[in-house]
Scaffold this motif. Structure first.
Motif, mmCIF file in Angstrom:
data_model
loop_
_atom_site.group_PDB
_atom_site.id
_atom_site.type_symbol
_atom_site.label_atom_id
_atom_site.label_comp_id
_atom_site.label_asym_id
_atom_site.label_seq_id
_atom_site.Cartn_x
_atom_site.Cartn_y
_atom_site.Cartn_z
ATOM 1 N N UNK A 102 -12.184 -38.540 -11.935
ATOM 2 C CA UNK A 102 -12.854 -39.461 -12.857
ATOM 3 C C UNK A 102 -11.909 -40.001 -13.934
ATOM 4 N N UNK A 103 -10.623 -39.878 -13.706
ATOM 5 C CA UNK A 103 -9.665 -40.437 -14.659
ATOM 6 C C UNK A 103 -9.443 -39.603 -15.906
ATOM 7 N N UNK A 104 -9.785 -38.342 -15.904
ATOM 8 C CA UNK A 104 -9.504 -37.472 -17.066
ATOM 9 C C UNK A 104 -10.616 -37.525 -18.083
ATOM 10 N N UNK A 105 -10.294 -37.899 -19.307
ATOM 11 C CA UNK A 105 -11.279 -37.997 -20.381
ATOM 12 C C UNK A 105 -11.878 -36.657 -20.741
ATOM 13 N N UNK A 106 -13.205 -36.666 -20.863
ATOM 14 C CA UNK A 106 -13.914 -35.456 -21.266
ATOM 15 C C UNK A 106 -13.750 -34.328 -20.264
ATOM 16 N N UNK A 107 -13.676 -34.649 -19.004
ATOM 17 C CA UNK A 107 -13.509 -33.610 -17.986
ATOM 18 C C UNK A 107 -12.223 -32.839 -18.194
ATOM 19 N N UNK A 108 -11.148 -33.544 -18.521
ATOM 20 C CA UNK A 108 -9.870 -32.880 -18.782
ATOM 21 C C UNK A 108 -9.979 -31.992 -20.019
ATOM 22 N N UNK A 109 -10.607 -32.508 -21.072
ATOM 23 C CA UNK A 109 -10.761 -31.732 -22.308
ATOM 24 C C UNK A 109 -11.614 -30.482 -22.066
ATOM 25 N N UNK A 110 -12.679 -30.612 -21.282
ATOM 26 C CA UNK A 110 -13.529 -29.459 -20.979
ATOM 27 C C UNK A 110 -12.753 -28.444 -20.142
ATOM 28 N N UNK A 111 -11.976 -28.911 -19.180
ATOM 29 C CA UNK A 111 -11.173 -28.006 -18.362
ATOM 30 C C UNK A 111 -10.162 -27.235 -19.195
ATOM 31 N N UNK A 112 -9.465 -27.931 -20.073
ATOM 32 C CA UNK A 112 -8.501 -27.258 -20.954
ATOM 33 C C UNK A 112 -9.237 -26.273 -21.865
ATOM 34 N N UNK A 113 -10.399 -26.672 -22.364
ATOM 35 C CA UNK A 113 -11.192 -25.775 -23.206
ATOM 36 C C UNK A 113 -11.593 -24.506 -22.474
ATOM 37 N N UNK A 114 -11.934 -24.638 -21.190
ATOM 38 C CA UNK A 114 -12.289 -23.456 -20.401
ATOM 39 C C UNK A 114 -11.083 -22.538 -20.186
ATOM 40 N N UNK A 115 -9.918 -23.131 -19.960
ATOM 41 C CA UNK A 115 -8.712 -22.314 -19.816
ATOM 42 C C UNK A 115 -8.456 -21.552 -21.115
ATOM 43 N N UNK A 116 -8.589 -22.223 -22.257
ATOM 44 C CA UNK A 116 -8.398 -21.563 -23.552
ATOM 45 C C UNK A 116 -9.479 -20.509 -23.800
ATOM 46 N N UNK A 117 -10.706 -20.800 -23.396
ATOM 47 C CA UNK A 117 -11.784 -19.824 -23.536
ATOM 48 C C UNK A 117 -11.485 -18.579 -22.704
ATOM 49 N N UNK A 118 -10.940 -18.760 -21.514
ATOM 50 C CA UNK A 118 -10.552 -17.616 -20.694
ATOM 51 C C UNK A 118 -9.509 -16.761 -21.398
ATOM 52 N N UNK A 119 -8.550 -17.403 -22.043
ATOM 53 C CA UNK A 119 -7.560 -16.652 -22.816
ATOM 54 C C UNK A 119 -8.204 -15.888 -23.961
ATOM 55 N N UNK A 120 -9.176 -16.518 -24.618
ATOM 56 C CA UNK A 120 -9.879 -15.852 -25.721
ATOM 57 C C UNK A 120 -10.683 -14.656 -25.207
ATOM 58 N N UNK A 121 -11.290 -14.793 -24.038
ATOM 59 C CA UNK A 121 -12.041 -13.679 -23.445
ATOM 60 C C UNK A 121 -11.093 -12.510 -23.167
ATOM 61 N N UNK A 122 -9.897 -12.811 -22.664
ATOM 62 C CA UNK A 122 -8.914 -11.751 -22.410
ATOM 63 C C UNK A 122 -8.522 -11.062 -23.720
ATOM 64 N N UNK A 123 -8.335 -11.837 -24.782
ATOM 65 C CA UNK A 123 -7.994 -11.241 -26.078
ATOM 66 C C UNK A 123 -9.128 -10.370 -26.604
ATOM 67 N N UNK A 124 -10.368 -10.846 -26.489
ATOM 68 C CA UNK A 124 -11.518 -10.041 -26.899
ATOM 69 C C UNK A 124 -11.571 -8.742 -26.107
ATOM 70 N N UNK A 125 -11.326 -8.827 -24.798
ATOM 71 C CA UNK A 125 -11.341 -7.640 -23.960
ATOM 72 C C UNK A 125 -10.260 -6.647 -24.360
ATOM 73 N N UNK A 126 -9.072 -7.149 -24.644
ATOM 74 C CA UNK A 126 -7.993 -6.269 -25.097
ATOM 75 C C UNK A 126 -8.316 -5.615 -26.421
ATOM 76 N N UNK A 127 -8.873 -6.397 -27.333
ATOM 77 C CA UNK A 127 -9.267 -5.839 -28.636
ATOM 78 C C UNK A 127 -10.331 -4.758 -28.461
#
Length: 123
Positions: A55-80
């Protein structure tokens, strides 16, 4: 009136020494956090690779990047949570972590709303 959630916020002293199975259960919980983090990051990559590119990026790209960052945050929460639980077990004052679990649940619920909104918008 007594606080019904006090026992979740304030650890009670344990009557017995923690068994090795308690520490092993803590490690299994960490692995569950890691699996969840990897799955959320993989979903983010799927959104970026297949949905956003189509779909040419846009919001889909931002949501995808946000999910990748959320996954990193979940890993940090789990480690904590793992480190805190191991410390509490060693000191005989274990209690479950309600706050970190609720934060992660709220973030994943928000991500699901964003993905649903995006899916409806591109449809």
């Amino acid at each position: 009136m007594a606080d019904p959630l006090r026992h979740l916020r304030e650890p009670e002293p344990m009557d017995v020494e923690p068994a090795p199975t308690d520490h092993l259960a803590n490690q299994r919980t960490l692995l569950a956090w890691v699996r969840t983090a990897v799955q959320v990051m993989a979903l983010g990559l799927v959104v970026i690779q297949f949905i956003a590119k189509g779909n040419g990026g846009g919001w889909g790209h931002a949501i995808g990047v946000g999910l990748v960052l959320l996954g990193g945050a979940v890993a940090l929460f789990g480690g904590y949570d793992y480190v805190r639980s191991a410390h509490d077990l060693r000191n005989g004052r274990y209690h479950s972590s309600l706050r970190s679990s609720l934060v992660v649940i709220a973030c994943i619920a928000l991500a699901s709303l964003l993905l649903a909104g995006y899916a409806l918008a591109v449809r």
